[in-house]
Scaffold this motif. Structure first.
Motif, short mmCIF file in Angstrom:
data_model
loop_
_atom_site.label_atom_id
_atom_site.label_comp_id
_atom_site.label_asym_id
_atom_site.label_seq_id
_atom_site.Cartn_x
_atom_site.Cartn_y
_atom_site.Cartn_z
N GLY A 87 -5.72 5.22 -8.64
CA GLY A 87 -5.19 6.54 -8.34
C GLY A 87 -4.81 7.32 -9.58
O GLY A 87 -4.34 8.45 -9.49
N GLY A 88 -5.01 6.72 -10.75
CA GLY A 88 -4.75 7.42 -11.99
C GLY A 88 -3.33 7.32 -12.49
O GLY A 88 -2.95 7.99 -13.46
N GLY A 89 -2.50 6.51 -11.85
CA GLY A 89 -1.12 6.38 -12.28
C GLY A 89 -0.94 5.35 -13.37
O GLY A 89 -1.79 4.49 -13.61
N LEU A 90 0.20 5.44 -14.07
CA LEU A 90 0.61 4.46 -15.06
C LEU A 90 1.99 3.96 -14.69
O LEU A 90 2.86 4.74 -14.31
CB LEU A 90 0.66 5.07 -16.47
N GLU A 108 0.82 -1.21 0.00
CA GLU A 108 0.00 0.00 0.00
C GLU A 108 0.86 1.26 0.00
O GLU A 108 0.48 2.28 -0.60
CB GLU A 108 -0.96 0.00 1.19
N GLU A 109 2.02 1.20 0.65
CA GLU A 109 2.93 2.35 0.64
C GLU A 109 3.44 2.62 -0.78
O GLU A 109 3.52 3.77 -1.21
CB GLU A 109 4.10 2.13 1.59
N VAL A 110 3.77 1.55 -1.51
CA VAL A 110 4.21 1.71 -2.89
C VAL A 110 3.07 2.27 -3.73
O VAL A 110 3.26 3.19 -4.53
CB VAL A 110 4.70 0.37 -3.48
N ARG A 111 1.86 1.73 -3.56
CA ARG A 111 0.71 2.17 -4.35
C ARG A 111 0.48 3.69 -4.16
O ARG A 111 0.17 4.41 -5.11
CB ARG A 111 -0.54 1.39 -3.94
N ALA A 132 0.69 -7.74 -7.29
CA ALA A 132 0.13 -7.37 -5.99
C ALA A 132 -0.45 -5.96 -6.01
O ALA A 132 -1.42 -5.67 -5.31
CB ALA A 132 1.22 -7.47 -4.92
N LEU A 133 0.13 -5.08 -6.84
CA LEU A 133 -0.33 -3.70 -6.91
C LEU A 133 -1.58 -3.54 -7.77
O LEU A 133 -2.38 -2.63 -7.54
CB LEU A 133 0.79 -2.81 -7.48
N VAL A 134 -1.71 -4.40 -8.80
CA VAL A 134 -2.81 -4.28 -9.75
C VAL A 134 -3.60 -5.59 -9.75
O VAL A 134 -3.24 -6.54 -10.46
CB VAL A 134 -2.31 -3.96 -11.17
N GLY A 143 -1.15 9.00 -9.55
CA GLY A 143 -1.04 10.20 -10.36
C GLY A 143 0.29 10.37 -11.06
O GLY A 143 0.55 11.42 -11.65
N ARG A 144 1.14 9.36 -11.04
CA ARG A 144 2.48 9.46 -11.65
C ARG A 144 2.59 8.49 -12.83
O ARG A 144 1.83 7.53 -12.95
CB ARG A 144 3.57 9.07 -10.63
#
Length: 305
Positions: free
Chosen positions: A222-225, A162-165, A189-191, A170-171
């Motif tokens: 969060g809108g990041g790629l 979760e800290e990485v996410r 794990a993130l996606v 937004g980045r």
């Protein structure tokens, strides 16, 4: 003309995600011949203007100016690098980590360090491998003192996920690191539902198979790629001159302006602030040792050419 971002490049096709596209559907495009004539290749991450052809596919007509450009991995407009390095299997390689940091600093990217596979630290089978390895707390101390964010993670136990996410939100980020360190597992794990292929590390060879074959941008909450990239076993310093290397060591860059001689290489020059900081313990001995290794690589390269 519609605009979008190239999120995948494969077999001569560029897959563009339209700028206004909540469904995340991509348009399969070819690049116009004018780019080849000009010696330009579209990159994943490029912001482009494209057109739709009669068969429903598209053509990349214009590439917007890039804010950043990486050669290896080939990806544009990234503003955050996530370097994944395992604590065990394979063993943590700080020299290789520092080499990756040189490249991300040279590219002007903010960088965070993810130390993966923390769940294996208590595995008895990894004990022998860890005997000569630095402890995670010591690694965090050294690199956080320089100014890097260091996150200890485990895809299995979800420690640090979760800290990485939060950092990715937004980045546009690039995930990179040595083969077999668990980048694909971390991204899975993130996606949720991503299901990237993973392969266990070969204990005999000490390296993993290349499970990622091409660069691809993946949307996260969060809108990041994020870009999952092929693993590397080595990097070179083709674009760096000897006098430029210390600027890619953040702690040396801050001190170099105070050196007595312009173009100081921080080896034996009088009035060198980097050497003074090394002697006082302000600069980690391991970082300076790796700086000297890389400096010699650059000098050897210049002799060959």
């Amino acid at each position: 003309m519609p605009e979008g971002v190239i999120v995948k490049a494969l077999s001569g096709y560029y897959y563009v995600m339209p700028a206004e596209n909540d469904a995340q559907e991509t348009v399969q495009c070819r690049a116009r011949g004018i780019f080849k004539k000009r010696g330009i290749s579209p990159l994943v991450g490029d912001r482009v203007v494209y057109g739709i052809t009669e068969n429903g596919e598209g053509t990349v007509d214009e590439i917007k100016p890039r804010t950043t450009e990486l050669i290896r991995p080939p990806v544009a407009n990234v503003d955050l690098a996530v370097l994944a390095f395992s604590l065990v299997e394979p063993a943590l390689n700080l020299q290789l980590l520092d080499k990756f940091l040189v490249h991300t600093e040279n590219a002007g990217l903010e960088t965070i360090i993810c130390l993966t596979k923390s769940d294996l630290l208590d595995d008895g089978g990894a004990e022998e491998e860890r005997r000569e390895q630095p402890e995670p707390d010591e690694v965090k101390r050294v690199y956080e003192k320089i100014g890097y964010t260091v996150i200890v993670t485990s895809a299995s136990t979800r420690d640090g996920i979760e800290e990485v996410r939060t950092r990715l939100a937004g980045r546009t980020s690039v995930f990179s690191g040595q083969s077999g360190v668990g980048k694909s597992s971390l991204l899975n794990a993130l996606v949720p539902g991503l299901d990237l292929d993973t392969n266990a590390i070969s204990l005999k060879l000490g390296r993993g198979k290349h499970t990622t074959r091409h660069v691809e941008l993946i949307a996260v909450d969060g809108g990041g790629l994020v870009a999952d990239t092929p693993g590397f076993s080595q990097l070179d310093f083709v674009q760096l001159e000897a006098e430029e290397l210390s600027a890619c060591f953040a702690e040396m860059k801050r001190l170099s302006a105070g050196c007595k001689f312009r173009g100081c290489l921080h080896q034996h020059e009088p009035g060198c602030q980097v050497l003074a900081a090394l002697e006082s313990g302000e600069i980690a001995a391991s970082r300076y040792k790796h700086y000297l290794v890389f400096l010699q690589e650059i000098k050897d390269r210049k002799r060959r050419y």
